[in-house]
Design a protein around this motif. Structure first.
Motif, PDB file in Angstrom:
ATOM      1  N   GLY A 116     -32.168  65.781  64.729  1.00  0.00           N
ATOM      2  CA  GLY A 116     -33.677  65.667  65.365  1.00  0.00           C
ATOM      3  C   GLY A 116     -34.252  64.892  64.020  1.00  0.00           C
ATOM      4  N   ALA A 117     -33.854  64.398  62.952  1.00  0.00           N
ATOM      5  CA  ALA A 117     -34.583  63.961  62.062  1.00  0.00           C
ATOM      6  C   ALA A 117     -35.518  62.772  62.438  1.00  0.00           C
ATOM      7  CB  ALA A 117     -33.935  63.471  60.983  1.00  0.00           C
ATOM      8  N   ALA A 118     -35.056  61.960  63.450  1.00  0.00           N
ATOM      9  CA  ALA A 118     -35.596  60.724  63.820  1.00  0.00           C
ATOM     10  C   ALA A 118     -37.142  61.206  64.587  1.00  0.00           C
ATOM     11  CB  ALA A 118     -34.707  59.924  64.619  1.00  0.00           C
ATOM     12  N   GLN A 119     -37.095  62.175  64.978  1.00  0.00           N
ATOM     13  CA  GLN A 119     -38.293  62.636  65.638  1.00  0.00           C
ATOM     14  C   GLN A 119     -39.470  63.500  64.936  1.00  0.00           C
ATOM     15  OE1 GLN A 119     -34.930  63.630  67.185  1.00  0.00           O
ATOM     16  NE2 GLN A 119     -35.268  61.467  68.463  1.00  0.00           N
ATOM     17  N   ARG A 120     -38.649  63.936  63.704  1.00  0.00           N
ATOM     18  CA  ARG A 120     -39.762  64.600  62.837  1.00  0.00           C
ATOM     19  C   ARG A 120     -40.605  63.631  61.945  1.00  0.00           C
ATOM     20  NH1 ARG A 120     -35.285  67.654  61.842  1.00  0.00           N
ATOM     21  NH2 ARG A 120     -34.966  67.029  59.698  1.00  0.00           N
ATOM     22  N   ARG A 121     -41.906  63.528  62.127  1.00  0.00           N
ATOM     23  CA  ARG A 121     -42.788  62.727  61.712  1.00  0.00           C
ATOM     24  C   ARG A 121     -43.746  63.349  60.481  1.00  0.00           C
ATOM     25  NH1 ARG A 121     -40.233  58.281  62.578  1.00  0.00           N
ATOM     26  NH2 ARG A 121     -39.971  57.745  64.609  1.00  0.00           N
ATOM     27  N   GLN A 122     -43.462  64.302  60.175  1.00  0.00           N
ATOM     28  CA  GLN A 122     -44.223  64.995  59.074  1.00  0.00           C
ATOM     29  C   GLN A 122     -43.861  64.167  57.867  1.00  0.00           C
ATOM     30  OE1 GLN A 122     -41.955  66.798  60.862  1.00  0.00           O
ATOM     31  NE2 GLN A 122     -41.038  68.301  59.629  1.00  0.00           N
ATOM     32  N   ARG A 123     -44.891  64.384  56.874  1.00  0.00           N
ATOM     33  CA  ARG A 123     -44.881  63.512  55.596  1.00  0.00           C
ATOM     34  C   ARG A 123     -43.675  64.239  54.762  1.00  0.00           C
ATOM     35  NH1 ARG A 123     -47.378  59.677  53.811  1.00  0.00           N
ATOM     36  NH2 ARG A 123     -48.389  59.668  51.650  1.00  0.00           N
ATOM     37  N   ILE A 124     -43.733  65.596  54.687  1.00  0.00           N
ATOM     38  CA  ILE A 124     -42.723  66.313  53.785  1.00  0.00           C
ATOM     39  C   ILE A 124     -41.685  67.063  54.839  1.00  0.00           C
ATOM     40  CG2 ILE A 124     -42.413  67.956  51.934  1.00  0.00           C
ATOM     41  CD1 ILE A 124     -44.374  66.744  50.822  1.00  0.00           C
ATOM     42  N   ASP A 125     -40.381  66.804  54.888  1.00  0.00           N
ATOM     43  CA  ASP A 125     -39.472  67.414  55.571  1.00  0.00           C
ATOM     44  C   ASP A 125     -38.863  68.789  54.741  1.00  0.00           C
ATOM     45  OD1 ASP A 125     -37.803  68.210  57.465  1.00  0.00           O
ATOM     46  OD2 ASP A 125     -36.740  66.678  57.559  1.00  0.00           O
ATOM     47  N   VAL A 126     -39.146  69.738  55.203  1.00  0.00           N
ATOM     48  CA  VAL A 126     -38.659  70.943  54.127  1.00  0.00           C
ATOM     49  C   VAL A 126     -37.021  71.126  54.556  1.00  0.00           C
ATOM     50  CG1 VAL A 126     -38.934  73.620  53.826  1.00  0.00           C
ATOM     51  CG2 VAL A 126     -40.831  72.216  54.176  1.00  0.00           C
ATOM     52  N   ALA A 127     -36.708  70.708  55.731  1.00  0.00           N
ATOM     53  CA  ALA A 127     -35.157  70.910  55.648  1.00  0.00           C
ATOM     54  C   ALA A 127     -34.416  70.037  54.974  1.00  0.00           C
ATOM     55  CB  ALA A 127     -34.809  70.820  57.230  1.00  0.00           C
ATOM     56  N   ALA A 128     -34.836  68.868  54.735  1.00  0.00           N
ATOM     57  CA  ALA A 128     -34.153  67.824  53.903  1.00  0.00           C
ATOM     58  C   ALA A 128     -34.250  68.132  52.655  1.00  0.00           C
ATOM     59  CB  ALA A 128     -34.759  66.490  54.250  1.00  0.00           C
ATOM     60  N   LEU A 129     -35.700  68.608  52.306  1.00  0.00           N
ATOM     61  CA  LEU A 129     -35.667  69.123  50.709  1.00  0.00           C
ATOM     62  C   LEU A 129     -34.781  70.461  50.363  1.00  0.00           C
ATOM     63  CD1 LEU A 129     -39.469  68.627  50.195  1.00  0.00           C
ATOM     64  CD2 LEU A 129     -37.651  67.027  49.457  1.00  0.00           C
ATOM     65  N   LEU A 130     -34.598  71.263  51.313  1.00  0.00           N
ATOM     66  CA  LEU A 130     -33.533  72.290  51.189  1.00  0.00           C
ATOM     67  C   LEU A 130     -32.309  71.813  50.899  1.00  0.00           C
ATOM     68  CD1 LEU A 130     -33.561  75.276  50.733  1.00  0.00           C
ATOM     69  CD2 LEU A 130     -33.224  75.363  53.356  1.00  0.00           C
ATOM     70  N   ALA A 131     -31.812  70.927  51.906  1.00  0.00           N
ATOM     71  CA  ALA A 131     -30.363  70.370  51.753  1.00  0.00           C
ATOM     72  C   ALA A 131     -30.074  69.674  50.447  1.00  0.00           C
ATOM     73  CB  ALA A 131     -30.277  69.239  52.833  1.00  0.00           C
TER      74      ALA A 131
END
Length: 154
Positions: A116-131
């Protein structure tokens, strides 16, 4: 196309880390950098997370192959495995140490962040930063570090 990118990264990382384990920790750092970049780059988030996930899963496959192949020239294999262990216990050693467990968690987290990363438009993605955090920690712990020569002589 998306699946091709993911599977290409998996196969590339598995091959490179198995053939040239000394490159493995740098590859983990590259996966962490891709996940970190995806955390702040919404336009490229989905592709970067798929690449990061592919690299991490490929590295995990390579670590399993190296454990099964008794590659004691790697510190992780030297510490957590043994030539006399049955196959299922060698594979269980993937999460036998901090390095392998952190790598496994990084692979899971990057895969979950990619969904679902393509649908997330927030500037900072905490899930990606955790990964990214887990991938960079795995690189720092160094599951592909060479066994010191004096350890091999014992």
């Amino acid at each position: 196309m998306r699946d091709r990118l993911l599977w290409s990264a998996v196969l590339l990382a598995a091959f490179v880390c198995t053939a040239l384990p000394a490159v493995g920790n740098a590859l983990l750092a590259a996966a962490g950098a891709a996940a970190l970049w995806s955390g702040v780059a919404p336009a490229r988030r989905a592709a970067l997370l798929r690449v990061a996930a592919g690299l991490l899963w490929g590295a995990l496959i390579a670590l399993a192959v190296l454990l099964v192949g008794d590659r004691f020239d790697l510190r992780y294999v030297w510490i957590y495995s043994g030539a006399e262990l049955p196959l299922h216990l060698k594979l269980a050693n993937l999460w036998g140490g901090d390095e392998g467990t952190t790598l496994l968690l990084a692979a899971f987290l990057s895969t979950l962040a990619a969904r679902g990363a393509a649908q997330r438009r927030q500037r900072i993605d905490v899930a990606a930063l955790l990964a990214a955090w887990y991938a960079l920690t795995a690189a720092w712990l160094g599951p592909f570090a060479a066994t010191p020569v004096d350890w091999l002589q014992k």
